[in-house]
Design an enzyme around this catalytic site. Structure first.
Site, PDB file in Angstrom:
ATOM      1  N   ALA A  60       0.843  -1.202   0.000  1.00 13.26           N
ATOM      2  CA  ALA A  60       0.000   0.000   0.000  1.00 13.26           C
ATOM      3  C   ALA A  60       0.876   1.249   0.000  1.00 13.26           C
ATOM      4  O   ALA A  60       1.996   1.231   0.508  1.00 13.26           O
ATOM      5  CB  ALA A  60      -0.899  -0.014   1.234  1.00 13.26           C
ATOM      6  N   GLY A 100       0.902  -5.125   1.172  1.00 13.12           N
ATOM      7  CA  GLY A 100      -0.244  -5.292   0.280  1.00 13.12           C
ATOM      8  C   GLY A 100       0.143  -5.946  -1.036  1.00 13.12           C
ATOM      9  O   GLY A 100      -0.689  -6.620  -1.661  1.00 13.12           O
ATOM     10  N   GLU A 103      -0.022  -9.472  -0.372  1.00 12.65           N
ATOM     11  CA  GLU A 103      -1.431  -9.853  -0.175  1.00 12.65           C
ATOM     12  C   GLU A 103      -2.143 -10.016  -1.526  1.00 12.65           C
ATOM     13  O   GLU A 103      -2.972 -10.907  -1.684  1.00 12.65           O
ATOM     14  CB  GLU A 103      -2.135  -8.811   0.706  1.00 12.65           C
ATOM     15  CG  GLU A 103      -1.648  -8.896   2.157  1.00 12.65           C
ATOM     16  CD  GLU A 103      -2.191  -7.777   3.024  1.00 12.65           C
ATOM     17  OE1 GLU A 103      -1.916  -6.606   2.704  1.00 12.65           O
ATOM     18  OE2 GLU A 103      -2.895  -8.066   4.004  1.00 12.65           O
ATOM     19  N   GLU A 123       4.315  -4.720   7.426  1.00 19.69           N
ATOM     20  CA  GLU A 123       3.414  -3.691   7.984  1.00 19.69           C
ATOM     21  C   GLU A 123       3.755  -3.376   9.436  1.00 19.69           C
ATOM     22  O   GLU A 123       3.669  -2.225   9.873  1.00 19.69           O
ATOM     23  CB  GLU A 123       1.952  -4.152   7.888  1.00 19.69           C
ATOM     24  CG  GLU A 123       1.359  -4.079   6.489  1.00 19.69           C
ATOM     25  CD  GLU A 123       1.624  -5.319   5.644  1.00 19.69           C
ATOM     26  OE1 GLU A 123       2.531  -6.117   5.991  1.00 19.69           O
ATOM     27  OE2 GLU A 123       0.919  -5.496   4.633  1.00 19.69           O
TER      28      GLU A 123
END
Ligand code: 3H9
Length: 724
Positions: A60, A100, A103, A123
């Site tokens: 992200a 992310g 992910e 993260e």
């Protein structure tokens, strides 16, 4: 979305957002559109997701976390969309797949990685947890222990390990994209149910409860007040207890809690501060430098503890080293130590000793011949902290080294201008303050003198980069930035003992705050004799102290002779088995509170008429931390550092300041400058003979200006050093 080839049945979705393909709002929107388009197109039979420029994605967009939620696109539902696709989706992982990014790959039905790729869910290192269903999918894929380890530590793992864990299906050495297309073509038409991680059960452990109990205890012990690792744990635990959809709900709740936390804000501030600070000055390096840096010969002098670490660090960075000592006895001792360190480092690396190649004399040689210096480009002198000795060496270096050679001195406090004055080329003299152990610690304080040239500063920054260290450029003053801020902190810690506290109480308060190690444990580790020698040198103690000097006063200010008294009794810390604590033996490492010290402190207070009082944790923290921060404001006002971020990066990387508190200056901004000022005023009134508690004029100015945000502080100063 694009086609792999005009007639191909494989649609390619390429994540494109240089430099690391962060998943910004635009990238996520394009990913969703691409997926929907591929899904709707009957000629598409499979989908491949990859990243631009040899990098899958760094996750992200961290900058986006500070924007309001309504402007964000949720990643979790997009990952679900990938997984629910009726067409097989293959992730082609090159370079990095982090956060992310990984992910997204976990939502894909197949994962193929290049052998050099790195994967991870980091993260936690920015105060968050994987918030796009990663805490629920990863344990289903690689099991709870491995998933918990990756998620609570945030470590990056190489593709080879990812393959062993089952995180990827295949690794390739050649063209990853082509291999992924081949795989996509191969799996067209195969059932997708077994490839959807959300449908898989979490693999059972023989005793899940006991495992989780132990894992939580470990996470808590390491976290020291840092919230994210424990919440990461809770999210993974939810995967072991609840169905997928409920686990996802729990993950979202925990993610939101972290996202709005001060700790996440602090860690994200630290992430960007470190990058900004490390970039400073680099552009001034002469353009051929980056290429030549790794191929030219570097040399340093002195093979003591610091020199050994520095040599190891240079060899690890593949920089050829010539190590010089004054005589054969020291040389042989130093050689043995450096080789031992390198053996250990090599064991941790893939390819071992061969990778480092340190048995090759072209990469690392040892000598006592000073004349070998005539041809080198950079010298790092690392003899002990003695001005006369350093000046003698620099005088010699100035005569022997070729005109362009950069002359660095490794010092933690000495005056760079005075050292430079012993040479005929002060513009090429610079301080490089390494931290012990130098092959481990990431910080490099780079100190410019009055005459140091911008090119010399840029070259030293380039060296820091090559050594994978965080270089921070600071001005020349006693103790520079890091140690100068440390002096009042340590001074307060000792004053607190005089007034009634104990080493273990002070250490505990600061360790609970998040420091890796409190000031007294640290002093025992470093050796009390180091400071003693320095104080003797400054005439604060020892034979040069004028007769009749008051025991607890120097130059009209409060002084504590406690550390000197311990040294006079041979209590140098761990190395002598006794210091502020006692140890099982000389060289022992387990600090145990010492009844002898407690009664010594009582007698000391009695003999000086000090009334013992109880000192609470709040006072310990405020006096130690706010005096350190106060010095930080003085440093900024004097132009010794160019911004508060520099001080914070120094403290996080060199002094064990808890990163989740963002560094001392960031911390001051979170508790509020008016609060810091009020407390300093209170303590200063109670201790008028302690100048370091007197609030700095800059702090007062900022409070008077209405407590502006940290990034505006510097605009309240009229003067900035031209070199910073
Ligand atoms: C996440 O994914 C949450 C999800 O689970 C859930 C969401 C709902 N965003 O470090 P470098 C910039 S959280 C924005 O110098 P390197 C960086 O600031 C994210 N920017 O290069 C720098 O820009 P600048 C989890 C980012 O080669 C430039 O890229 N992911 C991001 O030494 C180059 O970076 C992470 O925590 C980002 N995600 O190292 C990974 N990443 O020059 C964080 C980088 O303007 N990133 N930038 O300052 C890293 O660890 C390293 O940057 C990386 C590259 C290893 C990727």
């Amino acid at each position: 979305m694009e086609r792999y080839a005009r007639s191909s049945a494989v649609a390619v979705i390429r994540l494109r957002n240089p430099p690391v393909n962060a998943l910004s709002v635009e990238v996520l929107q394009a990913l969703e559109d691409g997926l929907k388009k591929a899904e709707a197109d009957p000629s598409v039979k499979a989908i491949m997701i990859c990243g631009e420029n040899g990098k899958f994605s760094a996750g992200a967009d961290i900058r986006g976390f500070s924007t309001p939620k309504r402007h964000r696109v949720a990643l979790g539902p997009i990952v679900s969309l990938i997984e629910s696709s009726e067409k097989p989706v293959v992730a082609a992982i090159e370079g990095i797949a982090l956060g992310g990014g990984l992910e997204v790959a976990l939502g894909c039905h197949y994962r193929l990685a290049h052998v050099k790729a790195q994967m991870g869910l980091p993260e936690v290192t920015i105060g968050l947890l994987p918030g796009a269903e990663g805490t629920q999918r990863l344990p289903r894929l690689i099991g709870v222990p491995a998933a918990l380890d990756m998620i609570t530590t945030g470590k990056h793992i190489p593709a080879t390990e990812a393959l062993k864990l089952g995180l990827v299906d295949e690794i390739v050495e050649e063209n990853t994209i082509e291999a992924a297309i081949r795989l996509a073509n191969k799996v067209i038409g195969q059932p997708l149910g077994p490839r959807r991680l959300s449908l898989k059960p979490v693999p059972k452990l023989p005793n899940t409860d006991a495992f989780l109990r132990e894992a939580l205890a470990k996470v808590k012990k390491q976290a020291r007040g840092f919230l994210a690792p424990e919440l990461c744990f809770q999210a993974v635990k939810a995967a072991t207890e609840r169905p997928f959809a409920e686990g996802v709900r729990r993950e979202r709740e925990l993610f939101q809690r972290l996202l709005s936390s001060e700790q996440a804000r602090a860690l994200q501030y630290a992430f960007f501060a470190e990058r900004a600070v490390s970039r400073d000055h680099l552009s001034l390096a002469p353009s051929p430098l980056p290429g030549t840096l790794l191929s030219d010969v570097y040399i340093y002098t002195g093979l003591g503890t610091m020199g050994q670490g520095i040599a190891t660090s240079l060899v690890k960075a593949k920089i050829p080293v010539v190590a010089l000592e004054q005589d054969l006895e020291y040389l042989n001792k130093g050689r043995k130590a450096v080789m031992g360190l390198l053996e250990r480092e090599a064991m941790k690396m893939e390819g071992g000793a061969q990778t480092l190649d340190f048995h090759n004399p072209a990469r690392l040689q040892f000598t006592v011949d000073f004349d070998l210096l005539s041809d080198v480009d950079l010298v790092i002198e690392a003899v002990f902290e003695d001005m006369a000795l350093k000046k003698e060496i620099f005088h010699k270096l100035s005569k022997i080294c070729k005109p362009g050679a950069l002359l660095c001195t490794n010092t933690s406090a000495l005056n760079i201008d005075e050292i430079a004055s012993a040479t005929s080329r002060p513009q090429q003299v610079i301080g490089t303050h390494f931290f012990s152990p130098a092959h481990v610690m990431r910080l490099l304080e780079i100190i410019y003198g009055r005459h140091t040239s911008p090119t010399a500063i840029a070259t030293a920054m380039q060296l820091a980069k090559a050594l994978k260290k965080v270089g921070v450029v600071v001005g020349n003053c006693f103790g520079f930035v890091g140690n100068r801020m440390m002096f009042p902190y340590v001074e307060q810690a000792v004053f607190l003992l005089e007034e009634g506290s104990r080493p273990e109480a002070v250490d505990q308060a600061l360790e609970d705050f998040g420091f890796k190690i409190g000031p007294f444990r640290m002093s025992d580790l470093a050796g009390l004799d180091v400071g003693w020698r320095s104080r003797k040198g400054q005439g604060l103690t020892g034979p040069s102290l004028p007769a009749g000097t008051a025991a607890r006063q120097r130059h009209g200010q409060r002084y504590s002779p406690l550390p000197d008294l311990l040294c006079e009794r041979g209590r140098f810390g761990q190395k002598t088995g006794k210091g502020w604590y006692q140890y099982e033996k000389a060289g022992g490492r387990t600090a145990v509170p010492d009844p002898w010290l407690h009664s010594f402190l009582s007698q000391y207070r009695d003999s000086h008429g000090i009334k013992t009082r109880y000192i609470d944790q709040e006072e310990i923290l405020e006096r130690c931390l706010f005096s350190l921060i106060n010095e930080g404001f003085a440093i900024l006002a004097e132009g010794i550092a160019s911004a508060p971020e520099h001080l914070d990066v120094i403290y996080i990387n060199g002094y064990g300041w808890p990163k989740h508190r963002g560094g001392p200056m960031f911390y001051a901004s979170t508790v509020g400058l008016p609060h810091v000022l009020a407390k300093l005023q209170k303590y200063s009134e109670a201790h008028p003979d302690v100048p370091k508690l007197r609030p700095s004029a800059f702090l007062k100015k900022l409070v008077a200006a209405g407590n502006p945000p940290l990034k505006e502080w510097m605009s309240y100063l009229s003067r900035q050093s031209p070199k910073l």
